[in-house]
Design an enzyme around this catalytic site. Structure first.
Site, short mmCIF file in Angstrom:
data_model
loop_
_atom_site.label_atom_id
_atom_site.label_comp_id
_atom_site.label_asym_id
_atom_site.label_seq_id
_atom_site.Cartn_x
_atom_site.Cartn_y
_atom_site.Cartn_z
N ASP A 150 0.82 -1.22 0.00
CA ASP A 150 0.00 0.00 0.00
C ASP A 150 0.85 1.26 0.00
O ASP A 150 0.31 2.36 -0.10
CB ASP A 150 -0.94 0.00 1.21
CG ASP A 150 -2.34 0.47 0.84
OD1 ASP A 150 -2.75 0.25 -0.32
OD2 ASP A 150 -3.02 1.06 1.69
N ASP A 442 -10.59 -5.19 11.35
CA ASP A 442 -10.72 -6.61 11.68
C ASP A 442 -11.90 -6.86 12.61
O ASP A 442 -12.76 -7.71 12.35
CB ASP A 442 -9.42 -7.15 12.28
CG ASP A 442 -8.84 -6.23 13.35
OD1 ASP A 442 -9.48 -5.22 13.71
OD2 ASP A 442 -7.73 -6.52 13.83
#
Length: 724
Positions: A150, A442
């Site tokens: 990223d 998450d």
């Protein structure tokens, strides 16, 4: 003891595999469950008594301090009530990988390794993590490893180009020598492997060293003179026009299973470098956005039904871990609504006392056991085998599964779905893929999957399946926890709150466990209160608790001693030590005063559209002096941080209260004296850093000055409150 099989004893066929008659897994309720339930009932009664006593005290005195104590105790009661769900029905599982069908019947597996910053996440470590996954004992034709960069760093792609060449020697070396820990970085760092280094790397043993040379001289490939092929030179020329947040989608297939062979002639897994498009002005949604782009691109390229997400520093230590996950995904009963199989996060290199509580035993081991009894643990973001259909079931799948056979067309399609504007007007991040709206993607994703009716499983083998790096400086540990606090609040304080929507959509038990995680930051209210008010009460001789001759005193004593005793016994029961437990509870107090407090403030500012600090990647690089202090068990306070100002202030207040309590002994304030003494005992590393140490890890003078000034202000405020 309650026990059951998750599998079926009947003859079942699994994707054309041989008939199975024995279960692939079993579970049983933890043997300590009855004791936990009895304790919970007794403790709940004691809490009701405490609240009644505090209300009576408020009616009698109407003091501000008594009212604040009631608020703190109500928050304590709420958090304790949510945490009891973890202990109500914890379960243990066991897998039987030897009962699986032959490898040819195993489903395809895509491994996602995410990285974002080569300065904080060294590319050599990221490559080693990927290679440890490529070395799984899994059919090479069914295994694909993706690295999602990223940060769009050319040095990361260069590292993986070198790693791909090195893998041709490394994978057969691991197979032939029975290497268990298949991370090259860890293998070569161990003293026992030095004599095997040459045979492991063969003619390409220096490839990873070239990556380190690049990192030492600069973070760009063109900063170092390298012997690159013409194809590589063309690839890296493009990076001169790129920046980390402004570049097109980049997909580079480094190894193809149907073409590339290792030095023994065996097929190798697919290895793909991926960096999604980033442009200024487009939302990127941090790690969740990166995972969703990779989820779409991988569905075009390989479309494996199973996905493993692992952090870039969380390498595999058991090449058979996928087989354990298959014991659930190939179970004809358990797999029907199974979203993911979660392995615990464990960490390497922790010192003997684990001074920063890096093991996070409650979060990564004890809590998942409890949640597994209600439908499964929360998604921990790493070491997780996920079902693709739980995340993504759309028309893209009809165009996928080309298995890299039409490279130009396939890469064009994959690049298209990785565009920064692809999600505009879609349900990605809302009802499809990894969920947006929280820094803790998450927790948010796992919560929504379970609200949609999916289940999960906690798989905790005797031997660790994955090992990673925990923060090894106090500032990094507290900063990481502050970021989690903000993200967890974003899950709890929403229209679909864990406490209301979660309880309604899942179950009371699972909703309470998610609420305990989502509202984790609320611990700052009672802990800060108990770190300040009893000490100020001692200094001003104003009792907040019953005197020792009062029967109510024993109720407060029972609540404190019982809570800490149970926590200590649980910690040791889960293979912890008394020394590590002391460090764990001390770090809980430190996090509550700093991480939870600052995280709560940052979340409140965010809701009011007040600018705050942005997301930061946890640093995984340390200098030798810091590492030496950590290995010796010495706290590192060598950073000018507001965290340390708060910790120093709390330590000074406890010391002031304790000294005043000794010189002005008051039989009516034994409880305040005991609490203050407990605070002093936990603050010893802070006193050392402030008054006794001379190394670079001591408390900075500017921090000490601000702490003394803030202590004086708090003492003056306490005088006004208690003597108004």
């Amino acid at each position: 003891m309650e026990s059951q099989r998750s599998g079926s004893g009947r003859e079942e066929t699994l994707n054309g595999s041989p008939h199975l008659k024995a279960p692939l897994n079993t579970l049983h309720v933890d043997r300590c469950t009855p004791a936990h339930r009895v304790h919970a009932l007794l403790y709940a009664g004691a809490i009701l008594g405490l609240v009644c006593h505090r209300l009576t005290s408020i009616l009698a005195s109407s003091s501000l301090a008594e009212g604040w104590m009631l608020l703190a105790e109500l928050v304590l009661a709420f958090m304790w009530g949510c945490s009891r769900a973890f202990k109500w029905r914890p379960v243990r599982r066991r897998e039987f990988p030897d009962r699986l069908p032959e490898g040819g019947a195993w489903p395809k597996l895509d491994v996602f390794v995410c990285t974002a910053d080569p300065r904080k996440e060294p590319p050599v470590g990221v490559v080693s993590t990927a290679l440890s996954a490529m070395a799984f004992e899994y059919p090479a034709g069914n295994l694909s490893v993706y690295v999602s960069d990223d940060g769009g760093a050319d040095v990361t792609l260069f590292a993986f180009m070198e790693g791909a060449r090195f893998a041709r020697h490394w994978l057969p070396f691991c197979r032939e020598n029975g290497v268990q820990v298949r991370s090259p970085e860890v293998f070569f760092a161990s003293s026992s492997s030095s004599s095997s280094g040459c045979s492991a790397g063969g003619g390409d043993a220096d490839k990873l060293k070239r990556v380190e040379d690049v990192m030492e001289k600069g973070i760009h490939v063109d900063s170092v003179e390298l012997d690159l092929s013409e194809e590589q030179q063309q690839i890296f020329k493009r990076w001169k026009e790129y920046s980390g947040n402004n570049h097109p989608s980049i997909i580079q297939v480094l190894l193809k299973s149907n073409e590339d062979k290792d030095i023994t002639g065996q097929a190798m897994p697919n290895l793909i470098y991926f960096s999604r498009e980033k442009r200024p002005g487009f939302p990127h949604h941090f790690k969740a956005g990166s995972l969703n782009s990779l989820l779409r691109a991988s569905s075009i390229l390989t479309n494996a039904p199973l996905i493993l997400t692992i952090d870039c520093d969380m390498y595999s230590t058991d090449p058979t871990s996928p087989q354990r996950a298959l014991c659930y995904f190939l179970d004809p009963i358990a797999s029907n609504k199974l979203a993911y199989v979660q392995f615990p996060q464990r960490f390497q290199g922790l010192n003997k006392s684990d001074i920063y509580g890096g093991e996070l035993k409650h979060l990564y081991k004890m809590n998942p056991y409890g949640m597994d009894g209600f439908g499964g643990p929360n998604y921990l973001g790493s070491n997780t085998f996920l079902s693709r259909r739980a995340l993504f079931d759309s028309s893209l799948e009809g165009e996928s599964g080309r298995d890299l056979l039409e490279p130009e067309k396939v890469l064009e399609m994959a690049t298209k779905v990785a565009a920064c504007n692809y999600e505009t007007g879609t349900k990605w991040g809302k009802t499809i893929g990894f969920r947006y709206g929280s820094l803790s993607e998450d927790l948010h994703t796992g919560f929504w999957l379970q609200c949609e009716g999916w289940n999960s499983v906690f798989c905790d083998p005797p031997q660790a399946s994955f090992l990673g790096d925990a923060p090894k400086t106090l500032h990094d540990a507290l900063s990481q926890c502050k970021r989690w606090t903000v993200g967890q609040y974003e899950v709890g304080f929403t229209r679909h709150s864990t406490l209301t929507f979660g309880v309604r959509k899942t179950s009371l038990g699972l909703g309470l466990t998610y609420s305990h995680l989502a509202f984790w930051g609320l611990w700052c209210i009672p802990i800060t209160t108990y770190a300040l008010l009893p000490q100020l009460a001692l200094v001003n001789s104003r009792p907040l608790f019953p005197k020792s001759s009062d029967p109510w005193f024993y109720l407060y004593a029972y609540l404190f001693v019982a809570a800490y005793t149970q926590d200590m016994l649980d910690f040791i029961y889960h293979k912890g030590t008394l020394r590590c437990w002391w460090s764990d509870q001390r770090m809980w107090l430190m996090r509550s005063l700093t991480s939870f407090t600052f995280g709560s403030i940052q979340f409140a500012c965010k809701q009011l559209n007040i600018s705050t600090q942005s997301f930061n990647v946890t640093n995984k690089v340390m200098d030798d002096e810091q590492l030496k202090r950590y290995d010796e068990g010495t706290f590192d306070f060598g950073v000018d941080s507001p965290f340390f100002v708060i910790l120093s202030t709390a330590a000074l207040l406890n010391l002031c209260g304790f000294l005043v309590g000794i010189f002005r002994y008051n039989i009516n304030m034994v409880a305040e004296m005991l609490l203050t003494g407990y605070g002093v005992a936990n603050s010893w590393p802070i006193y050392e850093a402030m008054f006794l140490r001379t190394d670079n890890g001591k408390m900075p003078d500017r921090v000490k000055l601000r702490a003394f000034l803030l202590t004086g202000i708090v003492l003056a405020g306490g005088f006004l409150v208690f003597n108004a």
